[in-house]
Motif scaffolding. Sequence first.
Motif, PDB file in Angstrom:
ATOM      1  N   GLY A 128       0.774  -1.350   0.002  1.00 55.51           N
ATOM      2  CA  GLY A 128      -0.047  -0.217   0.124  1.00 55.51           C
ATOM      3  C   GLY A 128       0.924   1.243   0.000  1.00 55.51           C
ATOM      4  O   GLY A 128       0.395   2.239  -0.751  1.00 55.51           O
ATOM      5  N   GLY A 129       1.852   1.197   0.802  1.00 60.39           N
ATOM      6  CA  GLY A 129       2.990   2.333   0.655  1.00 60.39           C
ATOM      7  C   GLY A 129       3.571   2.714  -0.621  1.00 60.39           C
ATOM      8  O   GLY A 129       3.542   3.722  -0.963  1.00 60.39           O
ATOM      9  N   SER A 130       3.711   1.466  -1.189  1.00 61.30           N
ATOM     10  CA  SER A 130       4.299   1.766  -2.834  1.00 61.30           C
ATOM     11  C   SER A 130       3.352   2.345  -3.619  1.00 61.30           C
ATOM     12  O   SER A 130       3.703   3.310  -4.560  1.00 61.30           O
ATOM     13  CB  SER A 130       4.908   0.415  -3.287  1.00 61.30           C
ATOM     14  N   PHE A 131       2.108   2.047  -3.576  1.00 66.00           N
ATOM     15  CA  PHE A 131       1.036   2.349  -4.325  1.00 66.00           C
ATOM     16  C   PHE A 131       1.110   4.024  -4.111  1.00 66.00           C
ATOM     17  O   PHE A 131       0.907   4.980  -4.907  1.00 66.00           O
ATOM     18  CB  PHE A 131      -0.359   1.950  -4.072  1.00 66.00           C
ATOM     19  N   LEU A 132       1.007   4.599  -2.719  1.00 65.13           N
ATOM     20  CA  LEU A 132       0.601   5.848  -2.402  1.00 65.13           C
ATOM     21  C   LEU A 132       1.842   6.678  -2.808  1.00 65.13           C
ATOM     22  O   LEU A 132       1.713   7.854  -3.266  1.00 65.13           O
ATOM     23  CB  LEU A 132       0.137   5.980  -0.900  1.00 65.13           C
TER      24      LEU A 132
ATOM     25  N   ASN B 252      -1.541  12.785  -0.625  1.00 63.86           N
ATOM     26  CA  ASN B 252      -2.079  11.589  -0.317  1.00 63.86           C
ATOM     27  C   ASN B 252      -3.670  11.754   0.147  1.00 63.86           C
ATOM     28  O   ASN B 252      -4.040  12.226   1.107  1.00 63.86           O
ATOM     29  CB  ASN B 252      -1.365  10.912   0.716  1.00 63.86           C
ATOM     30  N   PRO B 253      -4.609  11.134  -0.679  1.00 60.51           N
ATOM     31  CA  PRO B 253      -5.966  11.490  -0.577  1.00 60.51           C
ATOM     32  C   PRO B 253      -6.394  10.865   0.817  1.00 60.51           C
ATOM     33  O   PRO B 253      -7.398  11.496   1.652  1.00 60.51           O
ATOM     34  CB  PRO B 253      -6.555  10.365  -1.548  1.00 60.51           C
ATOM     35  N   LEU B 254      -5.795   9.749   1.251  1.00 60.07           N
ATOM     36  CA  LEU B 254      -6.187   9.437   2.699  1.00 60.07           C
ATOM     37  C   LEU B 254      -5.793  10.504   3.760  1.00 60.07           C
ATOM     38  O   LEU B 254      -6.546  10.679   4.851  1.00 60.07           O
ATOM     39  CB  LEU B 254      -5.600   8.014   2.853  1.00 60.07           C
TER      40      LEU B 254
ATOM     41  N   LEU C  79       4.044  10.872  -6.136  1.00 54.05           N
ATOM     42  CA  LEU C  79       5.055  11.388  -6.963  1.00 54.05           C
ATOM     43  C   LEU C  79       4.599  11.771  -8.438  1.00 54.05           C
ATOM     44  O   LEU C  79       4.978  12.846  -9.237  1.00 54.05           O
ATOM     45  CB  LEU C  79       6.131  10.479  -7.068  1.00 54.05           C
ATOM     46  N   HIS C  80       3.917  10.684  -8.893  1.00 57.77           N
ATOM     47  CA  HIS C  80       3.313  10.967 -10.185  1.00 57.77           C
ATOM     48  C   HIS C  80       2.226  11.918 -10.442  1.00 57.77           C
ATOM     49  O   HIS C  80       2.353  12.755 -11.392  1.00 57.77           O
ATOM     50  CB  HIS C  80       2.653   9.470 -10.821  1.00 57.77           C
TER      51      HIS C  80
ATOM     52  N   ASP D 298       1.947   1.796   8.308  1.00 56.00           N
ATOM     53  CA  ASP D 298       3.308   2.185   8.256  1.00 56.00           C
ATOM     54  C   ASP D 298       3.813   1.922   6.895  1.00 56.00           C
ATOM     55  O   ASP D 298       4.716   1.059   6.689  1.00 56.00           O
ATOM     56  CB  ASP D 298       3.967   1.429   9.410  1.00 56.00           C
ATOM     57  N   GLY D 299       3.537   2.638   5.835  1.00 49.59           N
ATOM     58  CA  GLY D 299       3.759   2.341   4.635  1.00 49.59           C
ATOM     59  C   GLY D 299       5.364   2.482   4.674  1.00 49.59           C
ATOM     60  O   GLY D 299       5.717   2.123   3.495  1.00 49.59           O
TER      61      GLY D 299
END
Length: 435
Positions: free
Chosen positions: A185-189, A200-202, A194-195, A224-225
Amino acid sequence: MSTIMEEARRGVNPLIKKIAEKEKVSEEFVRNGIASGRICVPCNPNHNPEPRAIGEGMSVKINVNLGTSRDIVDLDSEIRKMKIALKYDADAVMDLSTGGDIDAIRTRLLKECPVMMGSVPIYQTGLTAARKNAVVEMTEDDIFNGIEKHAKDGMDFMTVHCGITRETVNWLKKSDRLMDVVSRGGSFLTAWILHNDDENPLFKNFDYLLELARKYEFTLSLGDGFRPGCINDASDQAQLSELMTLGHLVKKAREAGVQSMVEGPGHVPIGQIPMNMHLEKKLCHDAPFYVLGPLVTDIAPGYDHIVGAIGGAIAAQNGADFLCYLTPAEHLSLPDEDDVKEGVMASKIAAHVGDLCRGKNAEMDERMAKARKKLDWDEMYDVCIDPDKARKYRSRGCTEKQDGCSMCGDVCAVKIVNQYLIKEGNIVGNNNNDC
Ligand code: SF4
């Protein structure tokens, strides 16, 4: 409608009574713990599991991760794994499925699960976006709709990586980490921030997340991403910056009457575990702490259940409340049923060691010691955490009718001392013992 936390602020209720009885503490202690947020009881009415409390003064709980992957989709096997976890008294199960019909798998597991269940909704959201085009193209609506879907289905707690912000990503950019980000999940966010060059929407819409948590009564497991993915990376600015953000969010959740816990590392050198536990409790206002390990070395794939149990025991001694199990398959593959059992047992041992440090459940060890002194094998099997395994090992070269076991044979130390030792003023040895 009131939340579990708000109801505890009003007074003792049947849920609190049940937990106080199970944990052998006063009702007021439990009430105060839930009301203040130092104890949480993940319990979504749409699932309605047997309530178990996590946090200060409670016995240490364990979680078992289950779920399919892209490469292995076998729902019946996941159900069997869950039954193994329940047989050995896992307190919680998380469905981390990423393969097959994820919605159908989640609803089936929830239906069959009598204990609290958690999930990481962003896995499904990110995967759906990735299969269309790219993870970074998930929208804010996609993220929150995913959370609401899991909440409606009955998830009792959900990992939400709210603490990854543009600021923590900046710390990551400046860091000398070897593994950077190992949380899915940390990698997704991180990639999303960055992109999209956006927050972070959350984190940005945390108030909306609180509204959903209130509406469905699920507990936030603040993820803890940026947990360290190797012991070199432990306790750095990226990890601690995220932890400080989570402390701020814990306070906001409490103000909204929403239960929360904080997830923790990760890979941590053994000497840094106490500091990490104390920092979490301090920075996150004594929130229940849910640790993923900690793994105390990186070099033991195939044995990470042992590595995690060593770290888990020390973490529990220093304040961790909830241990996520690891299996021998960690870092290598999806665990099979045997791996799940090994992982559960290792984690149960770590949790029990933590309980002993909290002054809980010592009567089990006393019963075992007394049974060993009497060579009372039935009693030993009854109190031990895995009677089947204990019986199997004792049967090697020894029958149930014999007193000792094949370790020392006819020079069984316990038997010899029982025959001859009479304690002054207190006969401990049993001179009438047949041994
Ligand atoms: S034979 Fe040895 S190991 Fe077995 S019960 Fe007796 S003292 Fe213990």
